[in-house]
Design an enzyme around this catalytic site. Structure first.
Site, PDB file in Angstrom:
ATOM      1  N   GLU A   1       0.821  -1.219   0.000  1.00  0.00           N
ATOM      2  CA  GLU A   1       0.000   0.000   0.000  1.00  0.00           C
ATOM      3  C   GLU A   1       0.853   1.267   0.000  1.00  0.00           C
ATOM      4  O   GLU A   1       0.853   2.022   0.972  1.00  0.00           O
ATOM      5  CB  GLU A   1      -0.950   0.015   1.201  1.00  0.00           C
ATOM      6  CG  GLU A   1      -2.024  -1.051   1.136  1.00  0.00           C
ATOM      7  CD  GLU A   1      -3.062  -0.904   2.237  1.00  0.00           C
ATOM      8  OE1 GLU A   1      -2.771  -0.279   3.265  1.00  0.00           O
ATOM      9  OE2 GLU A   1      -4.175  -1.425   2.061  1.00  0.00           O
TER      10      GLU A   1
ATOM     11  N   GLU B   1      -6.217  -8.188  -0.070  1.00  0.00           N
ATOM     12  CA  GLU B   1      -6.596  -8.179   1.341  1.00  0.00           C
ATOM     13  C   GLU B   1      -8.068  -7.851   1.477  1.00  0.00           C
ATOM     14  O   GLU B   1      -8.586  -6.980   0.763  1.00  0.00           O
ATOM     15  CB  GLU B   1      -5.866  -7.066   2.101  1.00  0.00           C
ATOM     16  CG  GLU B   1      -4.403  -7.228   2.270  1.00  0.00           C
ATOM     17  CD  GLU B   1      -3.821  -6.034   3.027  1.00  0.00           C
ATOM     18  OE1 GLU B   1      -4.580  -5.275   3.668  1.00  0.00           O
ATOM     19  OE2 GLU B   1      -2.601  -5.849   2.957  1.00  0.00           O
TER      20      GLU B   1
HETATM   21  C1  GAL Z   1      -4.099  -2.749   5.168  1.00  0.00           C
HETATM   22  C2  GAL Z   1      -2.663  -3.188   5.309  1.00  0.00           C
HETATM   23  C3  GAL Z   1      -2.523  -4.435   6.155  1.00  0.00           C
HETATM   24  C4  GAL Z   1      -3.354  -4.296   7.400  1.00  0.00           C
HETATM   25  C5  GAL Z   1      -4.784  -4.019   7.033  1.00  0.00           C
HETATM   26  C6  GAL Z   1      -5.693  -3.891   8.208  1.00  0.00           C
HETATM   27  O1  GAL Z   1      -4.165  -1.400   4.899  1.00  0.00           O
HETATM   28  O2  GAL Z   1      -2.087  -3.418   4.052  1.00  0.00           O
HETATM   29  O3  GAL Z   1      -1.166  -4.628   6.477  1.00  0.00           O
HETATM   30  O4  GAL Z   1      -2.836  -3.259   8.182  1.00  0.00           O
HETATM   31  O5  GAL Z   1      -4.852  -2.819   6.325  1.00  0.00           O
HETATM   32  O6  GAL Z   1      -7.027  -3.646   7.812  1.00  0.00           O
END
Ligand code: GAL
Length: 663
Positions: free
Chosen positions: A158, A311
Site C-alpha cells: 500500500e 486483502e
Molecule cells: C491494510 C494493510 C494491512 C493491514 C490491514 C488492516 O491497509 O495493508 O497490512 O494493516 O490494512 O485492515
C-alpha cells in the site's frame, strides 16, 4: 508478460481460484507453523503472502542477512502444496535505518518527523532508503528465484507515504524540471503572478508546506502528481530487480480501495496483475455496493483481465471508531461478490490473528477463537466454494456496455480549498453515480478519459472537473461516432493545470452538451434540496443558458433558477446540473441506458439482490438478511450446491447462487 492467468489456469491442470492471505509466522513460535499449515489445508488455502513486514527479521543489522527462517517457511508451504506470494519488506524499514539515516524518515507538512515505531516511515525521495531497499530486494530475489513455492511478487505494501521534507524538495524540483523545463514555464502553469508567488530561482520551489492561508492549487496538484510518480519510481526499482531474477513470475503491489493517493491508471500499467485491498464497513448498508465498485474499478484498471483481492477482513478491522464484526455469511457474500466482478484471487489480511502489536484486535481467517470459532468455520466454507467455482470461473471476463470515466488528476485538482463548495466530494459523487447503476443492475466498468470509448454504448462522467484537450476531443469524437454521453455538474471546468477554461467550462464541451452560457454556480447547503419537477436535486445547482436546439428535460422549479435546466440534452449528449436524489438518478440513468440500447442484467429482481454476469455464468447475490425468492428466466444449475432451479430460486440470508444455464 506473466499474469494471474498463469497461476490460476496452469497448463495441464484444472483452472482454480487463488485463496489465502498474508501470513506473518515470524510473529509466532515455530511450533505454530505446522498447525497453521494443517488448518490452511483444511480451509483450501492455496496461496499465502509472506514477508510483508519482515525487514528487521531479514536484516537485523545493516548488511546482515537472516534467511533461515524464511527458507524453512518456503519449504513448508511447498511441501503442503501452497504457493507463496513473496513480498519485498520495504514498507517498514528496521529501526536501525532511521537511526543511521534520519533523512530516510519523512516529514509532514509542518516539518515534523514521522519516526519508526509504526510502519511506512520512509521517504520515497531518500537515496539511502532506496539503496537499502534495493539491496534487500536483490538478495531476496536471488535467494528464492528458483524456489518452487514462489508464485508471485508483492512489492512493498500500500504505497501511501508523503514527504514534505528537504529530501522531497530536491526530488520535487527534479520532477518539475522534467515536466516544465524552465522556471518560466512553471510560473505560467502555476499562475504565480497571483499573490506575488513568482519564482526567481529553482531553490525557492518547495513542497507545499504549511502556509498562512490558501495554497496555490496548481502547486498542490503537481505535488500530488509528483508524490504518485515518486512512489511509482520506488515500485519500479524493486519490480525491475525481481523481474531480472524471475521474468516468468507476475509482479504486483496492492492498492488501497478507491484511494486518491496514487494515479491508479498509471500504476496499473506497470503491474503484471492488479491487486487491491478492500474493506467495506460491515455496518454500512451500502457496503455491498462499495465492494462492487472496487471490483469494477480494479477490473477496469486490469484492462478487463482477472484481478486479485490481496486483502480483505474475515471479520472486524481495528481502525474505525467502532469496529463491527461481519455478521455470519457476510464475509462469504463479499468474497463471492469479488469473484462475480472478475477476481480470480480472494485473499485476506491476515491468516492468523495477531496476539501482539497494533493489529491484535483485527480479525484473521483464523481468529483468536481458533479452529472451532465461527470465523474459521466460514473460512473453511469459502475455501470449499472457491474450489468448486475455480474450474468454471477462472480466466473468464465481465463485459459491460457502460463506462464511468474516472481520473485521479481530476480528483487531485478538485480539492475543497478555495472551491465554490467544500461539500463537493469527488469520491462521494462517483459513489452516488455508481450506486444508481448498481441499484438499476446495470453492469459498469471504469475508464480513463483518454481510453478508446467506442466499445461502450453509454459513457458517464459523474464529475471530471479537470479535462485536458485530448479528453475533450475524445468525448466529442465518441458522441459524434454515435455514443451516448451523460456528464455531471462541474465537468470540464479546468484544464491540465487546473486553470479555469474560458467561459467557466470548455467551449467545445459546452457546444457538445448544448450549453450556451454557464452563468453562475449555486451550490446547496446540507439541508437544502432543489425542486426539479419530477425529483429533487442535492448538493449543487446551476444557472445556465441552454443553446438553441438543446432540450430541457427537467427544469428547476421556484427559487432563483426557476425554469432553468436541471437536466439538459443535446441529441445524445446529456448534462445534469445537480446531484439528483438516489432514486431519481437511478431512473434517469436507466432511461438513458435503455435509449442507448443497454439494460439490466436481469429484470424483476427483488430489492437487495444483485445480478452479475461473468463469462457464461450468472451470479445472484443477496445483500440482505431475510430469505428471498427470485424469478429466473429459465432452467439453471447452481454450481455451489448442484441444485437445479426452474422459474424461481430461493436465496438465504446473504445467499449466493452461481448459475449455469442448463437445457
Ligand atoms: C491494510 C494493510 C494491512 C493491514 C490491514 C488492516 O491497509 O495493508 O497490512 O494493516 O490494512 O485492515
Amino acid at each position: 508478460m506473466p499474469s494471474l492467468d498463469d497461476l490460476t489456469r496452469p497448463p495441464g491442470r484444472p483452472p482454480r481460484l487463488l485463496y489465502g492471505g498474508d501470513w506473518n509466522p515470524e510473529q509466532w513460535p515455530e511450533e505454530t507453523w505446522a498447525e497453521d499449515v494443517r488448518l490452511m489445508r483444511r480451509a483450501g488455502v492455496n496461496s499465502v503472502t509472506l514477508g510483508v513486514f519482515s525487514w528487521s527479521r531479514l536484516e537485523p543489522a545493516p548488511g546482515a542477512r537472516e534467511f533461515g527462517w524464511l527458507d524453512r517457511l518456503m519449504d513448508l508451504t511447498h511441501e503442503n502444496g501452497i504457493g507463496v506470494v513473496l513480498a519485498t519488506p520495504t514498507s517498514s524499514p528496521p529501526p536501525w535505518l532511521g537511526r543511521l539515516h534520519p533523512e530516510t524518515l519523512p516529514r509532514d507538512e509542518d516539518g515534523r518527523t514521522e519516526w519508526w515505531g509504526s510502519r511506512q516511515h520512509f521517504s520515497h525521495s531518500s537515496e539511502a532508503y532506496r539503496r537499502h531497499a534495493a539491496a534487500i530486494t536483490e538478495d531476496l530475489a536471488a535467494r528464492y528465484a528458483g524456489h518452487p513455492a514462489l508464485t508471485m511478487w508483492h512489492i512493498n505494501n500500500e504505497y501511501c507515504t508523503h514527504d514534505w521534507g528537504d529530501e522531497a524538495a530536491r526530488t520535487f524540483r527534479r520532477w518539475l524540471k522534467a515536466r516544465y523545463g524552465t522556471l518560466d514555464a512553471l510560473n505560467t502553469a502555476w499562475g504565480t503572478d497571483f499573490w506575488s508567488q513568482r519564482y526567481a530561482d529553482w531553490a525557492e520551489v518547495l513542497p507545499p508546506r504549511r502556509a498562512h492561508y490558501l495554497k496555490n492549487p496548481a502547486h498542490v496538484l503537481d505535488f500530488r502528481r509528483y508524490t504518485s510518480d515518486l512512489l511509482l519510481e520506488c515500485y519500479r526499482a524493486e519490480r525491475d530487480i525481481v523481474r531480472r531474477h524471475t521474468p516468468h513470475l507476475p509482479v504486483t503491489t496492492n492498492f488501497m480501495p478507491f484511494w486518491s493517493g496514487q494515479d491508479g491508471w498509471a500504476w496499473a500499467a506497470e503491474e503484471d496483475l492488479v491487486s487491491v485491498d478492500v474493506y467495506p464497513d460491515p455496518r454500512d448498508p451500502r457496503g455491498g455496493q462499495d465492494n462492487a465498485m472496487i471490483g469494477d474499478l480494479t477490473r477496469s484498471q486490469a484492462g478487463g483481465r482477472p484481478w486479485m483481492v490481496m486483502e480483505q477482513a474475515a471479520g472486524a478491522v481495528n481502525w474505525r471508531d467502532v469496529n463491527h464484526p461481519k455478521p455470519p455469511g457476510l464475509n462469504r457474500l463479499w468474497a463471492l461478490q469479488a469473484v462475480a466482478h472478475g477476481a480470480d484471487a480472494v485473499c485476506y489480511f491476515q491468516w492468523r490473528q495477531s496476539r501482539q502489536g497494533a493489529e491484535r484486535f483485527h480479525s484473521g481467517m483464523l481468529g483468536h477463537a481458533g479452529e472451532r470459532g465461527r470465523v474459521f468455520q466460514e473460512t473453511v466454507r469459502i475455501g470449499a466454494d472457491l474450489a468448486r467455482l475455480g474450474p468454471h470461473v477462472a480466466g473468464s471476463r465481465v463485459t459491460t456496455d457502460i463506462a464511468v470515466l474516472h481520473d485521479w488528476h481530476s480528483w487531485w485538482a478538485d480539492g475543497p480549498d478555495g472551491a465554490p463548495s467544500r461539500r463537493v466530494d469527488h469520491a462521494g459523487i462517483v459513489r452516488a453515480w455508481h450506486r444508481a447503476l448498481f441499484d438499476a443492475r446495470l453492469p459498469v466498468s471504469f475508464a480513463h478519459p483518454h481510453h478508446d470509448l467506442t466499445g461502450h454504448r453509454l459513457v458517464l462522467v459523474p464529475h471530471l472537473h479537470l479535462l485536458d484537450d485530448t479528453a475533450i476531443d475524445n468525448l466529442t469524437a465518441y458522441v459524434q461516432g454515435g455514443g451516448t454521453l451523460v456528464c455531471g455538474f462541474l465537468t470540464g471546468v479546468a484544464d491540465q493545470d487546473g486553470r479555469v477554461r474560458p467561459g467557466g467550462m470548455d467551449p467545445r464541451l459546452r457546444a457538445l452538451l448544448g450549453i450556451d452560457l454557464l452563468q453562475e454556480w449555486w451550490p446547496l447547503d446540507e439541508d437544502e434540496r432543489v425542486d426539479c419537477g419530477t425529483f429533487h436535486g442535492t448538493l449543487w445547482s446551476e444557472e445556465l443558458t441552454p443553446a438553441a436546439g438543446a432540450e430541457t428535460v427537467a427544469a428547476y422549479r421556484g427559487g432563483e433558477l426557476d425554469g432553468l435546466p436541471a437536466v439538459l440534452r443535446n441529441g445524445r449528449a446529456w448534462y445534469v446540473s445537480t446531484l439528483p436524489e438516489p432514486d431519481a438518478l437511478r431512473e434517469l440513468l436507466a432511461a438513458v441506458a435503455r435509449e442507448a440500447g443497454t439494460g439490466a442484467v436481469l429484470d424483476g429482481l427483488p430489492e437487495g439482490v444483485e445480478a452479475v454476469r461473468r463469462g457464461e455464468l450468472l451470479f445472484l447475490l443477496h445483500h440482505g438478511r431475510d430469505p428471498l425468492t427470485v424469478p429466473l428466466p429459465g432452467r439453471y444449475r447452481d454450481l455451489l450446491t448442484g441444485a437445479l432451479s426452474t422459474g424461481t430460486l430461493t436465496l438465504e440470508r446473504y445467499g449466493v447462487a452461481v448459475l449455469e444455464e442448463t437445457p
